[in-house]
Design a protein around this motif. Structure first.
Motif, PDB file in Angstrom:
ATOM      1  N   GLY A  47      32.994  64.953  38.487  1.00 58.88           N
ATOM      2  CA  GLY A  47      33.512  65.761  39.575  1.00 58.88           C
ATOM      3  C   GLY A  47      33.674  65.008  40.885  1.00 58.88           C
ATOM      4  N   GLY A  49      35.959  62.845  41.612  1.00 57.69           N
ATOM      5  CA  GLY A  49      37.365  62.668  41.988  1.00 57.69           C
ATOM      6  C   GLY A  49      38.073  61.494  41.337  1.00 57.69           C
ATOM      7  N   LYS A  50      37.461  60.904  40.322  1.00 52.68           N
ATOM      8  CA  LYS A  50      38.027  59.706  39.686  1.00 52.68           C
ATOM      9  C   LYS A  50      39.353  60.003  38.982  1.00 52.68           C
ATOM     10  N   THR A  51      39.347  61.021  38.114  1.00 48.64           N
ATOM     11  CA  THR A  51      40.570  61.359  37.372  1.00 48.64           C
ATOM     12  C   THR A  51      41.671  61.807  38.330  1.00 48.64           C
ATOM     13  N   THR A  52      41.293  62.559  39.349  1.00 43.39           N
ATOM     14  CA  THR A  52      42.277  63.001  40.345  1.00 43.39           C
ATOM     15  C   THR A  52      42.952  61.807  41.005  1.00 43.39           C
TER      16      THR A  52
HETATM   17  P1  ADP Z   1      35.989  63.170  37.837  1.00 47.51           P
HETATM   18  O1  ADP Z   1      37.128  62.623  37.048  1.00 47.51           O
HETATM   19  O2  ADP Z   1      35.353  62.169  38.746  1.00 47.51           O
HETATM   20  O3  ADP Z   1      34.961  63.831  36.969  1.00 47.51           O
HETATM   21  P2  ADP Z   1      37.950  65.048  38.851  1.00 47.51           P
HETATM   22  O4  ADP Z   1      38.944  64.217  39.563  1.00 47.51           O
HETATM   23  O5  ADP Z   1      38.312  65.525  37.508  1.00 47.51           O
HETATM   24  O6  ADP Z   1      36.538  64.303  38.827  1.00 47.51           O
HETATM   25  O7  ADP Z   1      37.608  66.322  39.744  1.00 47.51           O
HETATM   26  C1  ADP Z   1      37.338  66.237  41.137  1.00 47.51           C
HETATM   27  C2  ADP Z   1      37.325  67.647  41.736  1.00 47.51           C
HETATM   28  O8  ADP Z   1      38.661  68.142  41.787  1.00 47.51           O
HETATM   29  C3  ADP Z   1      36.519  68.662  40.949  1.00 47.51           C
HETATM   30  O9  ADP Z   1      35.899  69.521  41.854  1.00 47.51           O
HETATM   31  C4  ADP Z   1      37.572  69.380  40.135  1.00 47.51           C
HETATM   32  O10 ADP Z   1      37.168  70.682  39.835  1.00 47.51           O
HETATM   33  C5  ADP Z   1      38.752  69.370  41.085  1.00 47.51           C
HETATM   34  N1  ADP Z   1      40.054  69.368  40.358  1.00 47.51           N
HETATM   35  C6  ADP Z   1      40.517  68.368  39.570  1.00 47.51           C
HETATM   36  N2  ADP Z   1      41.738  68.665  39.089  1.00 47.51           N
HETATM   37  C7  ADP Z   1      42.057  69.888  39.580  1.00 47.51           C
HETATM   38  C8  ADP Z   1      43.198  70.756  39.466  1.00 47.51           C
HETATM   39  N3  ADP Z   1      44.271  70.405  38.735  1.00 47.51           N
HETATM   40  N4  ADP Z   1      43.158  71.933  40.125  1.00 47.51           N
HETATM   41  C9  ADP Z   1      42.108  72.273  40.878  1.00 47.51           C
HETATM   42  N5  ADP Z   1      41.002  71.524  41.037  1.00 47.51           N
HETATM   43  C10 ADP Z   1      40.966  70.328  40.400  1.00 47.51           C
END
Ligand code: ADP
Ligand code: MG
Length: 254
Positions: A47, A49-52
């Protein structure tokens, strides 16, 4: 002159990028850079923000603030397919393969639409593409499975197939999202070895999200750590390993 400038700069530059989802700030003012030919790690608790950030870099999510540069060109507002054609390609945390197609068919589907058609999928494909697909299946150790349905492979083998599919696009840079997640520990070394060889033999620059600390500390020469959507620390593996802020973030101390 433009070329000279382009090669002087890091291959990838993320500058003050912010990405919000409604009230959630998934990435806040993140800056990082990746030099050509290197392997760089991106770590951080779930959570963080890596994938984002990957989604922002490859053009899947529009960013709210900041800039992203690749090969000396600003790509912040380019679309996914345009960025992929420039040589910047990502893989996913979950695999994106077609289970009922064979490995070789999956390899051919990963080519850009302009280079494939129904004939390519179900016929023999272009000879050069098919030869390249077989070469890459050999590279990841799946040559003997080339006519097997992808769905019949183990999860680890599916990740290897997905990696080979990403290589079909001849990327200059690959963003890998947790490549070893869910893989049997005995297969991890084989996968890591392939990632290293893609870097050293094919010259592909790698930015790798990885949860396995042993793997990323051994593979990356530089590591960025995110926490709560912000850049918490960056440095060589030995610095990151001993950074109290990083240790606290992983232990859930705020
Ligand atoms: P990680 O890959 O580091 O586990 P993510 O990038 O998946 O983290 O998520 C970072 C934050 O953004 C989290 O709080 C997640 O719920 C939120 N998030 C990620 N993608 C979306 C989306 N498409 N819509 C709304 N919230 C998102
Ligand atoms: Mg993730």
């Amino acid at each position: 002159m433009h070329e000279l400038q382009a090669t002087d700069r890091p291959l990838l530059e993320v500058k003050h990028v912010t990405k919000r989802f409604g009230g959630v700030v998934a990435n806040h003012d993140i800056s990082l850079s990746v030099e050509r030919g290197t392997i760089v790690g991106l770590i951080g608790p779930n959570g963080s923000g890596k994938t984002t950030l990957f989604n922002c870099i490859v053009g899947h999510h529009p960013i709210d603030e900041g800039e992203i540069w690749f090969k000396g060109q600003e790509i912040s507002r380019y679309r996914v397919d345009h960025i992929a054609r420039m040589g910047l390609v990502r893989t996913f945390q979950q695999t994106h393969i077609f289970g009922r197609m064979t490995c070789i068919e999956n390899m051919l589907t990963s080519l850009p639409p302009a280079r494939r058609g129904l004939r390519d999928l179900f016929g023999h494909g272009r000879r050069a593409d098919r030869a390249r697909a077989l070469e890459l299946l050999e590279f990841v150790g799946l040559y003997s499975k080339r006519h097997h349905q992808a769905g019949s492979l183990s999860f680890g083998q599916q990740k290897l197939l997905e990696f080979a599919m990403a290589l079909m696009n001849e990327p200059e840079m690959l963003l890998l999202d947790e490549p070893t997640a869910g893989i049997n520990p005995t297969l991890i070394n084989g996968l890591v070895d392939r990632l290293r060889r893609a870097n050293s033999e094919m010259g592909i620059t790698l930015l790798v999200i990885e949860h396995n600390m042993r793997v990323i500390m051994n593979m990356a020469e530089y590591i960025y750590c995110l926490a709560h959507g912000e850049l918490l620390a960056s440095g060589p593996p030995e610095d990151i390993r001993n950074d109290q802020r990083v240790i606290d973030a992983y232990l859930g101390v705020s």
